[in-house]
Design a protein around this motif. Structure first.
Motif, short mmCIF file in Angstrom:
data_model
loop_
_atom_site.label_atom_id
_atom_site.label_comp_id
_atom_site.label_asym_id
_atom_site.label_seq_id
_atom_site.Cartn_x
_atom_site.Cartn_y
_atom_site.Cartn_z
N SER A 70 0.81 -1.22 0.00
CA SER A 70 0.00 0.00 0.00
C SER A 70 0.84 1.27 0.00
CB SER A 70 -0.98 0.00 1.17
OG SER A 70 -1.90 -1.04 0.97
N HIS A 71 2.09 1.21 0.46
CA HIS A 71 2.87 2.43 0.23
C HIS A 71 3.21 2.59 -1.26
CE1 HIS A 71 4.76 6.15 0.89
NE2 HIS A 71 5.58 5.74 -0.03
N PRO A 72 3.83 1.57 -1.90
CA PRO A 72 4.03 1.74 -3.36
C PRO A 72 2.74 2.09 -4.09
CG PRO A 72 5.20 -0.20 -2.59
CD PRO A 72 4.40 0.31 -1.42
N GLY A 79 7.53 0.95 6.40
CA GLY A 79 7.50 0.95 7.87
C GLY A 79 7.04 2.26 8.48
N HIS A 80 7.01 3.35 7.66
CA HIS A 80 6.57 4.61 8.28
C HIS A 80 5.09 4.61 8.65
CE1 HIS A 80 6.14 6.29 3.90
NE2 HIS A 80 5.04 5.67 4.26
N HIS A 81 4.37 3.58 8.24
CA HIS A 81 2.98 3.45 8.69
C HIS A 81 2.90 2.70 10.01
CE1 HIS A 81 1.32 4.95 4.89
NE2 HIS A 81 2.33 4.33 4.32
N MET A 82 4.04 2.23 10.50
CA MET A 82 4.02 1.28 11.62
C MET A 82 4.88 1.73 12.79
SD MET A 82 4.41 -2.08 9.26
CE MET A 82 4.48 -3.16 10.67
CU LIG Z 1 3.55 5.19 3.04
#
Ligand SMILES: [Cu+2]
Ligand code: HEM
Length: 540
Positions: A255-257, A304-307
């Protein structure tokens, strides 16, 4: 290059080998398929926008106004699922990629026209599943579009239908990406080397690789949740011996890409617009082309910036924060190049350029607030507040949405062979722009003050922010309605569009408006860089 536009073929809209609607449902013409996506996306966008408006009405005052908490959960889940999986992921690539990629590279169609039509049918099938999920079994799914476990493994609502919908939609995305990759490799016009290819195709190329490589990860992850729910296999649910953080890793590795699947084609569209409306070659062609690839590549390593608050180790948080700052560099390169393209040009402030410039403005606000979220220390405070809601709407709606509107106003005369009313388009832009900022900017402020996201209610101290935001939502919707009215109804009175109304120099402007069924009578031979503006070139 010859600039003759007379063609011995009928336009694609007049080419009707079948009866009535079958000309749409069975057509393998990339242009008609692009329009199929455009119409479906517009319908679903209006539906999802209404859900957004309903949420805003709920929050016009503290306490319950029009819906309770469970309904609100269902509404924001459906709003998110439609907006993300059904609108912005196919989005510009499916609409403008389909319609304009072959034209821009001098091809008659995509590499696999039937597969292309099939992808649209898969898209519709996935969409139908998402709609069904609202009405069957335990009621509308309430997990949010992110399907976080363990809740999504336990919720009694019809989560499985929604998971299956997203799974099916993924196939459409993969097949479209595959089609575009092969098209770009195999069907470029003679003489069009990689670095003579226009920049919208470059952005589609980068996007297509993400679609092909990242989407299978989300597919298998959603299947794992389905298996967990139906067969009680413990992948993610701690009660079954699974690990919920594993789900978050798998989800965000895709989901980030995926946010770059959404934004890259929009960047490609505005990259076409700036040179045309400045009548100047694009500044830093190679840097823009390669930064698309760089964004696609680096974008894989920042999930990982979502976590940050999910309990991952100190060093991985440190590292993901650092990498997030790196991924901002290629985006900044693009912004620099767009602005430099306009610098010293003869600027023609028409609706496509208005939208493209507001794209930069809104995307910058979204991007800079993204850095505040990417910084570990601030993220811990801002996570799951309405600051995040403001940030991603500025990126996806301000970026991708305004990029879409920019493309629509730029290529509309080519697609339909008619001119829209420019004054009305400017007014609609003004209303939209004002409404957009009034809707989302206050969410930054109350988010900083601690307003959590995904709540149907709030403490009275947040009232002013929410009230402003709701007023903004009404203004925004009014702007969208006016814009669509101008483009799709008022335009019937518009004059016929010439082949090249904006004095563009890429190949789509060398064919008639609307383009002939097979685009080119003779495949053009390319000898020059794509953005060579000759001051001597007479207007057509
Ligand atoms: Cu992201
Ligand atoms: C058309 C006007 C729109 C309005 C009025 C609107 C409004 C809202 C509201 C009120 C929320 C819920 C915030 C919360 O309670 O935490 C929300 C969430 C969301 N919106 Fe929008 N939005 C709009 C357009 C869009 C667009 C174009 C996208 C495209 C990506 C989008 C994607 C999302 C997503 C992904 C969520 C998160 C859902 C979740 O938390 O699970 N929205 N929006």
């Amino acid at each position: 290059m010859e600039s003759s536009v007379a063609s011995n073929q009928k336009s694609y809209l007049q080419h009707k080998p079948y009866k009535g609607i079958l000309n749409w449902l069975l057509s393998t013409d990339h242009k008609r398929i692009g329009l199929l996506y455009l119409y479906s996306i517009m319908v679903f966008f209006l539906i999802a926008a209404i859900f957004g408006l309903l949420m805003r009405i709920e929050k016009i005052a503290p306490g319950e106004t029009i819906m309770g908490p469970q309904t609100y959960n269902g509404v924001f889940t459906l709003h998110g699922i439609i907006m993300i999986f059904i609108i912005v992921i196919p989005g510009l690539a499916a609409v403008f990629g389909n319609f304009f990629l072959p034209l821009l590279i001098g091809a008659r169609d995509v590499a696999f026209p039937r597969l292309n039509l099939f992808s649209w049918y898969i898209y519709i099938a996935g969409t139908i599943l998402a709609i069904i999920s609202q009405f069957v079994g335990g009621g509308a799914p309430d997990t949010g579009w992110t399907f976080y476990v363990p809740y999504s493994a336990e919720s009694s609502t019809s989560v499985i239908w929604a998971l299956t919908a997203a799974f099916v939609l993924g196939f459409s995305s993969i097949l479209t990406g595959l089609n575009f990759i092969v098209t770009i490799h195999r069907l470029r016009a003679p003489g069009m080397t990689w670095f003579k290819m226009p920049l919208f195709p470059w952005s589609i190329y980068a996007t297509a690789w993400i679609q092909v490589l990242a989407t299978p990860i989300i597919g298998i992850t959603l299947l794992m949740v389905i298996a967990e729910r139906t067969l009680n296999i413990g992948f993610f649910d701690p009660a079954l011996g699974g690990d919920p953080v594993l789900f978050q890793h798998l989800f965000w590795i895709y989901s980030h890409p995926a946010v770059y699947i959404m934004i890259l084609p929009a960047m490609g569209v505005v990259t076409e617009i700036f040179p045309t409306f400045s009548q100047k070659p694009v500044f830093g062609y190679t840097a823009i082309a390669l930064s698309s690839i760089a964004i696609a590549a680096v974008g894989y390593f920042v999930w990982g910036h979502h976590m940050f608050t999910s309990g991952i180790s100190y060093w991985s948080r440190w590292f993901f924060s650092f990498l997030t700052f790196i991924v901002a560099v290629p985006s900044a390169i693009k912004v620099f190049n767009w602005v430099s393209t306009m610098y010293g040009g003869s600027i023609d402030m028409k609706p496509p350029l208005l939208y493209a410039i507001s794209f930069i403005f809104l995307f910058m606000i979204g991007g800079l607030s993204g850095l505040a979220l990417g910084a570990l220390a601030t993220n811990v405070h801002l996570h799951d507040t309405s600051f995040v809601v403001a940030h991603f709407h500025y990126i996806v709606f301000g970026g991708m949405g305004f990029g879409f509107f920019a493309g629509l106003h730029y290529w509309y005369p080519k697609m339909y062979g008619r001119m829209y009313n420019v004054r009305l388009a400017n007014i609609a832009w003004g209303i939209l722009f004002l409404g957009f900022n009034l809707l989302y900017f206050p969410l930054f402020v109350i988010g900083l003050q601690g307003m959590p996201r995904r709540y149907f209610d709030y403490f009275p101290e947040y009232h002013t922010g929410h009230l402003l935001s709701t007023i903004g939502a009404f203004i925004l919707i009014a702007g969208i309605v006016l814009m669509l009215y101008n483009l799709f109804f008022h335009v019937k009175r518009g004059e016929k569009a010439p082949a090249n109304p904006w004095k563009g120099v890429t190949l789509e402007w060398k064919v008639a408006s609307p383009p002939p069924h097979e685009n080119f009578d003779e495949i053009p031979v390319v000898t020059e860089q794509p953005y060579t503006f000759k001051s001597t070139e007479s207007d057509s």
